[in-house]
Structure formats: structure tokens, C-alpha cells
Design a protein around this motif. Structure first.
Motif, mmCIF file in Angstrom:
data_model
loop_
_atom_site.group_PDB
_atom_site.id
_atom_site.type_symbol
_atom_site.label_atom_id
_atom_site.label_comp_id
_atom_site.label_asym_id
_atom_site.label_seq_id
_atom_site.Cartn_x
_atom_site.Cartn_y
_atom_site.Cartn_z
ATOM 1 N N ASP A 101 0.858 -1.183 0.000
ATOM 2 C CA ASP A 101 0.000 0.000 0.000
ATOM 3 C C ASP A 101 0.891 1.228 0.000
ATOM 4 O O ASP A 101 1.332 1.687 1.049
ATOM 5 N N GLN A 102 1.184 1.711 -1.199
ATOM 6 C CA GLN A 102 2.043 2.876 -1.358
ATOM 7 C C GLN A 102 1.289 3.968 -2.108
ATOM 8 O O GLN A 102 0.299 3.680 -2.791
ATOM 9 N N PRO A 103 1.740 5.206 -2.007
ATOM 10 C CA PRO A 103 1.037 6.279 -2.720
ATOM 11 C C PRO A 103 1.015 6.076 -4.235
ATOM 12 O O PRO A 103 0.111 6.569 -4.909
ATOM 13 N N TYR A 104 1.997 5.357 -4.757
ATOM 14 C CA TYR A 104 2.116 5.196 -6.207
ATOM 15 C C TYR A 104 1.607 3.846 -6.704
ATOM 16 O O TYR A 104 1.480 3.646 -7.915
ATOM 17 N N ALA A 105 1.329 2.900 -5.804
ATOM 18 C CA ALA A 105 0.851 1.583 -6.218
ATOM 19 C C ALA A 105 0.259 0.842 -5.032
ATOM 20 O O ALA A 105 0.717 0.989 -3.896
ATOM 21 N N CYS A 106 -0.746 0.026 -5.336
ATOM 22 C CA CYS A 106 -1.351 -0.838 -4.333
ATOM 23 C C CYS A 106 -1.446 -2.230 -4.920
ATOM 24 O O CYS A 106 -1.729 -2.398 -6.128
ATOM 25 N N ALA A 107 -1.206 -3.247 -4.097
ATOM 26 C CA ALA A 107 -1.247 -4.628 -4.569
ATOM 27 C C ALA A 107 -2.059 -5.491 -3.621
ATOM 28 O O ALA A 107 -1.922 -5.392 -2.396
ATOM 29 N N ILE A 108 -2.915 -6.322 -4.186
ATOM 30 C CA ILE A 108 -3.733 -7.271 -3.425
ATOM 31 C C ILE A 108 -3.354 -8.674 -3.860
ATOM 32 O O ILE A 108 -3.230 -8.964 -5.054
ATOM 33 N N GLN A 109 -3.180 -9.554 -2.876
ATOM 34 C CA GLN A 109 -2.817 -10.945 -3.153
ATOM 35 C C GLN A 109 -4.032 -11.849 -2.974
ATOM 36 O O GLN A 109 -4.803 -11.703 -2.025
ATOM 37 N N ILE A 110 -4.183 -12.786 -3.897
ATOM 38 C CA ILE A 110 -5.308 -13.734 -3.899
ATOM 39 C C ILE A 110 -4.719 -15.137 -3.932
ATOM 40 O O ILE A 110 -3.918 -15.459 -4.821
ATOM 41 N N VAL A 111 -5.082 -15.981 -2.971
ATOM 42 C CA VAL A 111 -4.506 -17.322 -2.871
ATOM 43 C C VAL A 111 -5.615 -18.361 -3.005
ATOM 44 O O VAL A 111 -6.630 -18.301 -2.304
ATOM 45 N N HIS A 112 -5.401 -19.298 -3.933
ATOM 46 C CA HIS A 112 -6.312 -20.432 -4.118
ATOM 47 C C HIS A 112 -5.576 -21.727 -3.797
ATOM 48 O O HIS A 112 -4.444 -21.931 -4.257
ATOM 49 N N ALA A 113 -6.208 -22.603 -3.042
ATOM 50 C CA ALA A 113 -5.743 -23.974 -2.839
ATOM 51 C C ALA A 113 -6.779 -24.868 -3.503
ATOM 52 O O ALA A 113 -7.889 -25.058 -2.991
ATOM 53 N N TRP A 114 -6.435 -25.422 -4.651
ATOM 54 C CA TRP A 114 -7.409 -26.004 -5.571
ATOM 55 C C TRP A 114 -7.115 -27.487 -5.761
ATOM 56 O O TRP A 114 -5.982 -27.871 -6.099
ATOM 57 N N ASP A 115 -8.119 -28.324 -5.600
ATOM 58 C CA ASP A 115 -7.990 -29.752 -5.883
ATOM 59 C C ASP A 115 -8.283 -29.992 -7.363
ATOM 60 O O ASP A 115 -9.398 -29.730 -7.833
ATOM 61 N N VAL A 116 -7.285 -30.494 -8.082
ATOM 62 C CA VAL A 116 -7.460 -30.793 -9.502
ATOM 63 C C VAL A 116 -7.061 -32.244 -9.746
ATOM 64 O O VAL A 116 -6.272 -32.822 -8.978
ATOM 65 N N PRO A 117 -7.571 -32.873 -10.801
ATOM 66 C CA PRO A 117 -7.182 -34.258 -11.095
ATOM 67 C C PRO A 117 -5.667 -34.398 -11.231
ATOM 68 O O PRO A 117 -4.992 -33.531 -11.795
ATOM 69 N N LYS A 118 -5.161 -35.513 -10.743
ATOM 70 C CA LYS A 118 -3.715 -35.740 -10.743
ATOM 71 C C LYS A 118 -3.143 -35.892 -12.139
ATOM 72 O O LYS A 118 -1.985 -35.577 -12.393
#
Length: 912
Positions: free
Chosen positions: A601-618
Motif C-alpha cells: 500500500d504505497q502512494p504510487y501503487a497498491c497490490a492485493i494478493q489472492i490465494v487459491h488452494a485447488w484440488d485438480v485431477p492428478k
């Protein structure tokens, strides 16, 4: 059409340097082939000529092992019996940049001219489709033709050709580019092996020629019939003169000649007595069933495409322009290093290489080549920015005393640029040569007080920044006149907001003690609205519970929802083609909860992180391995995805910059699944039947719906910098770094789907070739940018996408006087719809070559204002040969009229 028939038999070998065998195994076979060819040419004058596959790298590869044969080889080239060029390599069309294509032609011509004449043949025997600007590129290279095997006719398993309709009435056609350039197109309608292994036994020859003559006449517009005597890695047919004598005896009404492309073209021109079909634009086999287009090579081994994008950009958009600007200051332009770096990079550009459709050994070697080329480019960049930085006047920072640490930020793109830049500075340094006791030297550096420092520009205004102390670092200088000079340094990383850095230029800053900082340039406001929302003057971004992104374009008021959802599906295809298991429904993260947090969170840029833990076929079930081993063609497979699952952990970071008109999206993931495809989805909800995509020197328009002949459920396409869907007032562009495959889904929302990863386990052409490394297990990443366009033109969004491709450069310097202003651009230019493509120096003349292309179908005017001394300006070809002089009016900009989709090169003569 005349009843006279002539069978033009052209000897050749199509030489894939690497494919189902590693390079060196093919290399050994090449040496044997050329040895045999030279012996045959020496011994048999009836064996008239041999076409060396249109690529001069074959000469390099052969002479690397057989340097003593150079004189003998040169003799046959000069006598016209071995035809060479015009390319350095036969490169893929859709996965290599426009400038890589130009360098390929330039270097191919340079190399060929050292031996003899350049063969002016536009040769694309097995290229996986052709870009629309090919006719213009051929015309500007002095080539009036294009020979190709794919693009307007179905080609299937083991390169078999179908007998159905295609876009041209004949194997000869007129091919027109988007700018109106035309060349004679010659389709290898019966493939480039239709005259291979001609029998000498009369009975076999009679059957052979009965079939071959009929096949050729079926498509030919005249009685001049083309027969290609060769195929992939085909040895020389030593008894061809005897086979031709037999054919003449059997078919006295047909003239059989051992021909070459030049003679064939001349005979064809004399015989043509009818109007040929005209084909316009890209050749991508769209009027086919869709299974043999090989388009999914765009997503095979994505890591190669990402390395290639970075390597191309570092050479053409960073190293070349910076070296050109350094040359204006008297520094030598390193043509030899650029040739070496480009050649090393282009050795990865043949279709079987960059397309990722070879055995694993090949692609491991490619990684090394990418790194070698990049290392050379980075060294050139370092040398160039040091020269330029030493000429920049940083004396304004003297007011801050000896503690000031100046640095320069470089913008090598064609437009002014604002954004977040990361710079590393040594704020304290002690060299080993200073004879300070070793432990004391380290202590001095480690104990250096960072304190409260700031970044200022050359006007003394404070610039928003974030500092990270990197602590003690070992480094060294490599002076031109001394032994290496090691040191310890206290290093800091500074992230700052650079605003309006001039196009083709630079801006100087300095890190100074806060007591000296001047007026505050930017208010300390935040772009963060809450834990899931951020906003600047142009965009409002919100992250939903499932991790999808809702973006509102504040200029148009339009909202785009459901962005950045991930889709995963099975893939029982191969390195060439994607094939989803029958009846499978792709899974997505739309119904998955995500962990969401603000990470910057800076005056010149903001970043949001999104985390997925996803079960997918092996992976796929056991049947797939059996089907691979039994060579079951992928369209007929019955395998499915396994029931067992593994975790696919994905971290997505979205970043909004203060002045950004696009949202940056970074994805990283740990792939532990096999036989699948991972994509990111961007629903546009834009009502349009067509979309636009970046291609070579062109923004091409493509249909959202396939042709009536298309049966493949997948309808993927190639892209370079971006894909876009727009209507008359708004649109959405998705830019990428090295993600070359996309699909506009027929889902009612015109969703743009960009492939991030495709995992497969086999090469998949004419035999059984397992490729376990093509599963791409382990860490992967992807970089994209979402750019809405409402009130502005779509071309503005495209310019943002092009600029996104190019990294910022920076260099630390010291306080000194100089001839360059702290804020400086080397030239200004303007032109509606124009994009700057290249800035470099011409080796033969020392001219500065500037190249643009018109990304629109409208005529425009290019205005250029050089900020350096010059003596004249000419328009030139892509080979950078001067053509027409440009009128230079004292005190006025250079003005050049530009046609629709035209590629324009200006060469600027320098004072002697």
C-alpha cells in the motif's frame, strides 16, 4: 491452358536442425549429407543444382565440423549449383517477433552474400501458418514470391494432405497483405516431398509418375508442374539424373528437367494465361476441420515462449536503442555482438524448437541458448547505459553534498512513460584495493547509517518511494585497463514512481538525505479503499470472495466482472494439439473461496494478493499411456482424467499503479498435475462478432466463430502482445508477457481465455516420442495486464500493451557535468495509429534506422523530430537499403505519408 507439360524437379532437403532427435544427432547427419552433395556435384554435371532449404545456418553448421570444405562449398554456390538464403533460419511465423523476422532476413542476406548470390525465394515449406504481413516483408526484401506448405489446405497425420477444397482455385495464387502488397503464392499442394525418391526402375517409375503427374495437374494452373525431390532430413538422391532419363523415355510428351526455383518461376510466368485466385491476410488453415492447424504449439512448454519474449525484447527494444543512443555520443555500436546474440536467439526460432514440439533434449539446449543470448544483451545494455549516464548532467544534485547518490531511469519505448521502477543502489562501497583490514572493511559497510533518506528528481522535487535495505553485498568492477576490482557495498533497493519519462529517453534522480529534500511531488494518499478494493483516477478494482476481479473503467462507466477466474481441463493431446477428453467439463475457481490480503500500500501503487488452494485431477487415467504407445491418433483417444486429485496452489497478485490505465496481474503456481491445461478467464461482455490480436507488424481482426468446416471444439489462436474485444464505444484488451495462446469463448460473454500452462507427455507426430518434461511440473508463472478502453481509442490501449512488454532500465552514476540534460528524449515523433518498432544502427552505412508500423487500416502521417545532428533522411526497405529521400525543411519536423498497415523504415544519415 497449354497442353505442354514440364515437370520441374527441384532437389532439396528440409533440414529441421532439431526435432525428434537432439541437435547434434541431426548435425552429424547434416555433415554426411553435405559431404555427399559436394561429391555428387563434383562428379556429375547432370546433377544440376540443390536448394539448401532457404537457411544459411546450414552453412555454419556444416563448416563448424568441416571448415576445410569452405572453398569447395563456395565454388558450387558461386556457380549456382547450391542455392542459399534468404533466411538465417526457417523460423516460426506466429511465435517470433516482427523484428526477429527482419533480423532473420538481414542476417541471412549478409551471410549468403559472403558466398555468392542470395536466393530470392520466400521459402516457408513447413511453417505452421503464415502472418498477414508476409507479402509486404517479402516485397521489402526484393522477393516477389512465397512458397509454403500450410495455411490454405488441410494437412493431417504425418503431413498427409487432404483432397478437399481450399481457399485458392489452384496451387498458384495471388497473396495480398493488409497493406495491399502482393506476391505470387505457390502452395505445395501435394507437400514439399511430392517428387521424393523418384524410381529408376521403369515399371516402378511408370506407376510413380502416373500418380504424381495426375496429382500435380489436379491443382496446377499451368502445365509447369513442380516436384520437390526431398523431404525432412532427406539424403541426396544420387541416381536422380538416371531417374529423369527413365521418366523422359516413359513420358515423351512431358519435359522432365532437373530444375530450380528461379527457372520454375520464369517458366510459370511465361505460361500463366489466366487470373489466379487472390487470398488476403493470414494463412492459418481456417477452412479445415481444425484438428491439423498445430495452433496449440503456442502453449506447449510455455516457459520457452516466456524466455523468448524476454530475449527478443531485451535485444530489439532495450539493447539496440540504448546502443544506438550511445553511438550518437561517440561509442562504437557493437554490430558483431548483436549478430552473435541474434543468431544465438534465432537458433531457438525454427518451428520445431520455439513451438515446443520436439524431444526433451532439444528444449533443454534451448534454455541454454536463451540464457546465452540474454547474457550478451544485458552486457551490451550495461555498457550502453554507462556511456549515456556519464554524459548526463547530474550537477544539480551537487547541492545535496557528497552524500547524493544519482541514478538514471531509461524509457526505451516509443511513448512517454509513467510507472513503478525498481532500482538497486550502492550507498556505501569499499574496494579490496583500499588495503583496509578485511573485517574492518566489512564492518564499515555494515555499520553505514542509512538514516532517513529520500528520492528527488533533477528539479529537487521529492518522489514517492519505498526503500529496502539489502545489507552487505559483494561486487566487482571489470575495468578495461585493470584487473578485476572486488568490493563490499551496502546496497538498497528503491521502488519509486517515475512520471512522464520521455519516450526514447531518460530522467535523472538522486537518493539524498531527507534534510535536503525539496518540495513534495506527490501527496501521501493511498490507492487502497479497503482490504479488497483499490482505485486510481482511471480504474476501480474490487476482489470478490472467490478471488475474481471486478473492474470498473471510470472513463466509460463500464464494469467488467468475473475477471481472473482460473479454468483447468484435461489434455489427452500432444505438443502440437490440445484435446480435451470426451464429455469432460472444465473446472474453475468460480465456486472456490480465496484468501485475500493487501500486500503493498504505497502512494504510487497498491497490490492485493489472492490465494487459491485447488484440488485438480492428478493426471489422465492409465489408458492414455497405452494409447500413446500404440500410436492412437489423438482425435480418436478415449482416455479420461483420473479421479485422484492433487493440490494446485495459485498465488495471484493484482497491482494498480497511480497513473496506470491497466491492471497488472501476476500469477504463480506449483503444478503437480499432468495432462491438463490451465487458463485465466476474462469475460468481456462486449457484443462483437470479431476480435483483434497482436501479430507480426499488425493488429489483425479475426472472427469469433469458426468456419463451417471446423469441427474441433477448441478454437484457439496465436497472439503476441495482446488480444482485444471491442465494440463501437468500449472494449477490453488483455496484454501478456510470453503467453502466445488465447481463445475467445463462444459462451455468450465473449470471454478471453489465455493459456498459462499446458502439460502433455508426448511429441505426437509420426511416431512414439515420449516427452515427460513437457508436463512442465513444478513452479510456473504468468504476467498479464487488463486494459479497458472506453472514451479513448483502442489504439491507446494497444500502445499500453506494447509498452508493457518492455522493462524499465536504470543505472547508478555520480555527480558530474554533462552534455545531456537530466530529462532528455533522443527524438520525438507522432502519428495516429503508428507504433515504434525498432531503433538501431545500420552496419553498412552507419545510418540510424528507425522503424514503425501502422497498426490501423487508415492512412496517416508520421512526423519525426530528431534531437541530434544529422545530414539526411531516406525511406528504406526492411533490409535498410536507402530508397527515397525525405525532404528536410530547416526547423520543421520530418513528415512522411504512411499507408494502411504500412511498415516504414527511416534511415537517418549521421555527420561524418
Amino acid at each position: 491452358m497449354s497442353n505442354k507439360k514440364t515437370a520441374h524437379i527441384i532437389s532439396h532437403t528440409h533440414w529441421d536442425r532439431e526435432w525428434y532427435l537432439p541437435y547434434e544427432k541431426h548435425h552429424v547427419r547434416l555433415v554426411k549429407l553435405v559431404d555427399t552433395l559436394l561429391d555428387k556435384l563434383d562428379q556429375d554435371p547432370e546433377y544440376r543444382s540443390f536448394y539448401l532449404d532457404g537457411q544459411t545456418i546450414i552453412l555454419e553448421d556444416y563448416l563448424q565440423v568441416r571448415p576445410e570444405q569452405k572453398e569447395r562449398l563456395t565454388k558450387h554456390i558461386r556457380n549456382g549449383r547450391i542455392l542459399i538464403g534468404p533466411w538465417y533460419i526457417l523460423q516460426d511465423a506466429f511465435l517470433t517477433s516482427g523484428e526477429a523476422n527482419v533480423r532473420n532476413m538481414q542476417i541471412g542476406h549478409q551471410d549468403a552474400q559472403r558466398y555468392g548470390d542470395v536466393s530470392k525465394i520466400g521459402y516457408f515449406p513447413d511453417t505452421f501458418g503464415l502472418v498477414g504481413q508476409t507479402p509486404q516483408l517479402m516485397q521489402q526484401s526484393g522477393i516477389q514470391n512465397a512458397f509454403f506448405g500450410r495455411g490454405v489446405k488441410p494437412t493431417g497425420f504425418n503431413n498427409t494432405v487432404s483432397d478437399g477444397d481450399y481457399e485458392s482455385s489452384f496451387s498458384e495464387l495471388q497473396w495480398e497483405g493488409p497493406d495491399g502488397s502482393k506476391v505470387l503464392g505457390i502452395l505445395f499442394a501435394n507437400w514439399y516431398s511430392n517428387g521424393n525418391e523418384v524410381p529408376t526402375d521403369p515399371e516402378e517409375a511408370k506407376a510413380f509418375w502416373a500418380r504424381k503427374l495426375a496429382d500435380a495437374e489436379k491443382y496446377a494452373s499451368t502445365g509447369e508442374l513442380l516436384f520437390m525431390n526431398g523431404c525432412d532430413h532427406q539424403p541426396v538422391q544420387l541416381d536422380l539424373p538416371e531417374a529423369i532419363r527413365v521418366a523422359r523415355e516413359l513420358y515423351p510428351d512431358t519435359e522432365f528437367i532437373h530444375s530450380n526455383f528461379i527457372d520454375y518461376l520464369q517458366s510459370l510466368d511465361n505460361a500463366l494465361d489466366r487470373e489466379l485466385s487472390s487470398v488476403r491476410g493470414e494463412l492459418r488453415s481456417q477452412r479445415t476441420d481444425g484438428w491439423g492447424t498445430l495452433v496449440n504449439t503456442a502453449s506447449a512448454r510455455v516457459y520457452l515462449k516466456q524466455m523468448n519474449q524476454h530475449g527478443q525484447i531485451m535485444l530489439e527494444k532495450v539493447a539496440e536503442p540504448l546502443s544506438a543512443y550511445a553511438s550518437l555520443l561517440g561509442h562504437d555500436y557493437p554490430h558483431h555482438l548483436f549478430t552473435y546474440a541474434w543468431k544465438t536467439l534465432m537458433q531457438n526460432h525454427p518451428h520445431d524448437s520455439i513451438c515446443g514440439c520436439s524431444v526433451d533434449d532439444v528444449h533443454r539446449e534451448m534454455v541454454t541458448r536463451f540464457e546465452k543470448s540474454r547474457n550478451v544483451a544485458e552486457t551490451i545494455v550495461q555498457d550502453s547505459i554507462e556511456v549515456i549516464a556519464n554524459h548526463i548532467d547530474t550537477s544539480s544534485f551537487a547541492t545535496y553534498g557528497e552524500d547524493a547518490r544519482p541514478f538514471v531511469v531509461f524509457n526505451t519505448t516509443g511513448k512517454d512513460r509513467s510507472g513503478t521502477v525498481t532500482v538497486e543502489l550502492d550507498v556505501a562501497r569499499h574496494y579490496f584495493r583500499e588495503n583496509i583490514p578485511f573485517h574492518e572493511m566489512k564492518s564499515r559497510v555494515k555499520e553505514f547509517v542509512i538514516g532517513d533518506w529520500r528520492v528527488v528528481d533533477s528539479e529537487g522535487r521529492e518522489v514517492s518511494c519505498t526503500l529496502t535495505d539489502l545489507g552487505l553485498n559483494f561486487g566487482y568492477d571489470l575495468p578495461d585497463d585493470q584487473f578485476r576490482q572486488p568490493y563490499f557495498a551496502r546496497r538498497v533497493r528503491i521502488e519509486l514512481e517515475a512520471e512522464a519519462v520521455p519516450a526514447n529517453g531518460h530522467q535523472a534522480y538522486a537518493w539524498v538525505p531527507s534534510v535536503h529534500a525539496g518540495s513534495v511531488r506527490n501527496a501521501k494518499a493511498s490507492l487502497r479503499v479497503d482490504e479488497r478494493t483499490m482505485e486510481n483516477a482511471y480504474l476501480r478494482i474490487h476482489v470478490e470472495d472467490n478471488g475474481s476481479v471486478t473492474l470498473t473503467d471510470k472513463e466509460s462507466g463500464r464494469t467488467y466482472s468475473g475477471l481472473c477466474v482460473y479454468e483447468d481441463s484435461g489434455d489427452i493431446g500432444n505438443e502440437y494439439m490440445y484435446r480435451q477428453p470426451d464429455g469432460e467439463i472444465a473446472i474453475t475457481t468460480a465456486d472456490l473461496s480465496a484468501e485475500i490480503s493487501v500486500v503493498s500500500d504505497q502512494p504510487y501503487a497498491c497490490a492485493i494478493q489472492i490465494v487459491h488452494a485447488w484440488d485438480v485431477p492428478k493426471g489422465a487415467d492409465a489408458l492414455l499411456e497405452q494409447e500413446r504407445n500404440e500410436l492412437v491418433w489423438f482425435t480418436g483417444r478415449r482416455s479420461a482424467r483420473a479421479l485422484e486429485t492433487v493440490k494446485l496452489n495459485i498465488v495471484t497478485t493484482i497491482t494498480l499503479e497511480k497513473n496506470g490505465k491497466g491492471l497488472k496481474v501476476s500469477s504463480s503456481f506449483d503444478n503437480q498435475s499432468t495432462d491438463h491445461r490451465l487458463r485465466m478467464l476474462f469475460p468481456t461482455d462486449v457484443d462483437s462478432l470479431v476480435h483483434q490480436a497482436d501479430s507480426m507488424f499488425e493488429v489483425v481482426t479475426r472472427d469469433n466463430e469458426p468456419s463451417a468446416e471446423w469441427v474441433n471444439p477448441s478454437y484457439c489462436h496465436h497472439q503476441q502482445a495482446f488480444v482485444s474485444v471491442k465494440d463501437s464505444s468500449t472494449g477490453l484488451t488483455v496484454a501478456n508477457l510470453g503467453l502466445n495462446e488465447y481463445e475467445v469463448l463462444r459462451d455468450g460473454r465473449n470471454t478471453i481465455a489465455v493459456t498459462l500452462l499446458r502439460s502433455v507427455g508426448e511429441l505426437g507426430d509420426w511416431g512414439v516420442f515420449p516427452t515427460p518434461e513437457a508436463q512442465c511440473l513444478g513452479q510456473g508463472n504468468a504476467e498479464l495486464m487488463i486494459i479497458p478502453h472506453g472514451q479513448g481509442t483502442p489504439e491507446e490501449a494497444y500502445s499500453t500493451a506494447y509498452q508493457y512488454q518492455v522493462p524499465w532500465m536504470s543505472a547508478q552514476t555520480d555527480v558530474h557535468q554533462g552534455t545531456l540534460q537530466p530529462i532528455h528524449g533522443w527524438f520525438k515523433w507522432d502519428g495516429a495509429g503508428m507504433e515504434l518498432s525498432s531503433v538501431k544502427v545500420v552496419e553498412e552505412t552507419g545510418d540510424l534506422a528507425l522503424r514503425w508500423f501502422n497498426a490501423t487500416a487508415s492512412k496517416t502521417t508520421l512526423a519525426v523530430e530528431p534531437k541530434f545532428a544529422y545530414t539526411g533522411v531516406h525511406k528504406s526497405t526492411i533490409l535498410e537499403h536507402r530508397v527515397d529521400a525525405v525532404e528536410v525543411q530547416p526547423g520543421a519536423d520530418l513528415a512522411v505519408g504512411v499507408g494502411s498497415a504500412e511498415i516504414v523504415t527511416l534511415v537517418v544519415s549521421m555527420p561524418s
